[in-house]
Design a protein around this motif. Sequence first.
Motif, PDB file in Angstrom:
ATOM      1  N   HIS A  71       0.814  -1.227   0.000  1.00  0.00           N
ATOM      2  CA  HIS A  71       0.000   0.000   0.000  1.00  0.00           C
ATOM      3  C   HIS A  71       0.844   1.272   0.000  1.00  0.00           C
ATOM      4  O   HIS A  71       0.328   2.351  -0.274  1.00  0.00           O
ATOM      5  CB  HIS A  71      -0.922   0.032   1.226  1.00  0.00           C
ATOM      6  CG  HIS A  71      -2.005  -0.999   1.188  1.00  0.00           C
ATOM      7  ND1 HIS A  71      -3.142  -0.868   0.435  1.00  0.00           N
ATOM      8  CD2 HIS A  71      -2.108  -2.198   1.814  1.00  0.00           C
ATOM      9  CE1 HIS A  71      -3.918  -1.922   0.606  1.00  0.00           C
ATOM     10  NE2 HIS A  71      -3.308  -2.756   1.431  1.00  0.00           N
ATOM     11  N   HIS A  76      -0.765  -0.163  -6.861  1.00  0.00           N
ATOM     12  CA  HIS A  76      -1.290  -1.432  -6.353  1.00  0.00           C
ATOM     13  C   HIS A  76      -2.803  -1.462  -6.477  1.00  0.00           C
ATOM     14  O   HIS A  76      -3.444  -0.429  -6.649  1.00  0.00           O
ATOM     15  CB  HIS A  76      -0.892  -1.634  -4.882  1.00  0.00           C
ATOM     16  CG  HIS A  76      -1.479  -0.598  -3.971  1.00  0.00           C
ATOM     17  ND1 HIS A  76      -0.938   0.651  -3.832  1.00  0.00           N
ATOM     18  CD2 HIS A  76      -2.573  -0.625  -3.165  1.00  0.00           C
ATOM     19  CE1 HIS A  76      -1.653   1.352  -2.959  1.00  0.00           C
ATOM     20  NE2 HIS A  76      -2.662   0.608  -2.545  1.00  0.00           N
ATOM     21  N   GLU A  78      -6.322  -3.173  -4.583  1.00  0.00           N
ATOM     22  CA  GLU A  78      -6.775  -3.782  -3.332  1.00  0.00           C
ATOM     23  C   GLU A  78      -8.240  -4.199  -3.450  1.00  0.00           C
ATOM     24  O   GLU A  78      -8.999  -3.661  -4.253  1.00  0.00           O
ATOM     25  CB  GLU A  78      -6.599  -2.800  -2.166  1.00  0.00           C
ATOM     26  CG  GLU A  78      -7.316  -1.480  -2.350  1.00  0.00           C
ATOM     27  CD  GLU A  78      -6.728  -0.353  -1.499  1.00  0.00           C
ATOM     28  OE1 GLU A  78      -5.481  -0.278  -1.370  1.00  0.00           O
ATOM     29  OE2 GLU A  78      -7.522   0.447  -0.976  1.00  0.00           O
ATOM     30  N   HIS A  82      -9.139  -5.396   2.378  1.00  0.00           N
ATOM     31  CA  HIS A  82      -8.349  -4.310   2.979  1.00  0.00           C
ATOM     32  C   HIS A  82      -9.023  -3.766   4.239  1.00  0.00           C
ATOM     33  O   HIS A  82      -8.354  -3.266   5.133  1.00  0.00           O
ATOM     34  CB  HIS A  82      -8.168  -3.208   1.936  1.00  0.00           C
ATOM     35  CG  HIS A  82      -7.246  -2.110   2.342  1.00  0.00           C
ATOM     36  ND1 HIS A  82      -6.083  -2.329   3.056  1.00  0.00           N
ATOM     37  CD2 HIS A  82      -7.306  -0.759   2.144  1.00  0.00           C
ATOM     38  CE1 HIS A  82      -5.476  -1.166   3.269  1.00  0.00           C
ATOM     39  NE2 HIS A  82      -6.189  -0.213   2.748  1.00  0.00           N
ATOM     40  N   GLU A 215      -4.596   2.301  -6.451  1.00  0.00           N
ATOM     41  CA  GLU A 215      -4.086   3.599  -5.994  1.00  0.00           C
ATOM     42  C   GLU A 215      -2.656   3.826  -6.474  1.00  0.00           C
ATOM     43  O   GLU A 215      -1.930   2.891  -6.776  1.00  0.00           O
ATOM     44  CB  GLU A 215      -4.152   3.668  -4.463  1.00  0.00           C
ATOM     45  CG  GLU A 215      -5.590   3.655  -3.961  1.00  0.00           C
ATOM     46  CD  GLU A 215      -5.750   3.283  -2.492  1.00  0.00           C
ATOM     47  OE1 GLU A 215      -6.793   3.624  -1.911  1.00  0.00           O
ATOM     48  OE2 GLU A 215      -4.857   2.632  -1.911  1.00  0.00           O
TER      49      GLU A 215
HETATM   50 ZN    ZN Z   1      -3.972   0.858  -0.747  1.00  0.00          ZN
END
Ligand code: ZN
Length: 257
Positions: A71, A76, A78, A82, A215
Amino acid sequence: MLAEILLDKKKYQIDLLKPISLALPFVPYGRNVNCYYAEEPTADVITIGDFVGSVALGGSVNYQRVSLTTHGNGTHTECLGHITDDTTHVMSSIHKRSFFKAQIISIRPRQFEEDSIITLNDIHQYYDQDFKPEALIIRSLPNDYNVKAQAQYSYTNPTYLEPACGDWLARRNVKHLIVDLPSVDREVDAGALSVHRGFWQTETDSPRLDATISEMAFVPQNAPDGKYFLQLSWPNWSTDAAPSSILVYKVTEESSL
Ligand SMILES: [Zn+2]
């Protein structure tokens, strides 16, 4: 290599020879984008007895131990694992499909006192309700590669999405949200995570197990706003997030069936 995609009573043409990557490079010991107080990623040469995992140091192959914080160290993707305690909510459980109808939009964040926010109003304005994208890719402005590829976001209260955006996108069945920000939510928000929770619908009876948020992507200028197909993939990891490959192909022709 032209491909025609038949979807939702439309025919779309893309050129598979022209992918555009939205992932930032990952350089061990280099100057990478960083957020949430992560350590720098490393790649240490492994030595075992006489073996040294470096051709430059006389070894037969390069063999390294990579350490990264998913993160915090770069682009990445997710899943809802998460923010849930269910250990079955992992990236490997949603590896079903990797091609999606996508829209790229560019938005200049608005300043509210010390906060820089991408507003729902702006997303609403640019979202193409006829195209109905399965993936929405938000490029924040200004879009300077040298800034975004090396940004050190920790403690800076970086740009985030207005809390209502997650639920709004979920209601339009946007399955994949891609941003060039360290998080869709405020850096420090006392655990509210409103956009994450709204997007994954975790407060409802039907959380969205197959929806993802990506993100710290980067949307280059040679990918102008408009219609694309997204090729989104990640390694088969049983973790809540993983480094990801994010490719887009511009729609070059479109017709009704
Ligand atoms: Zn993240």
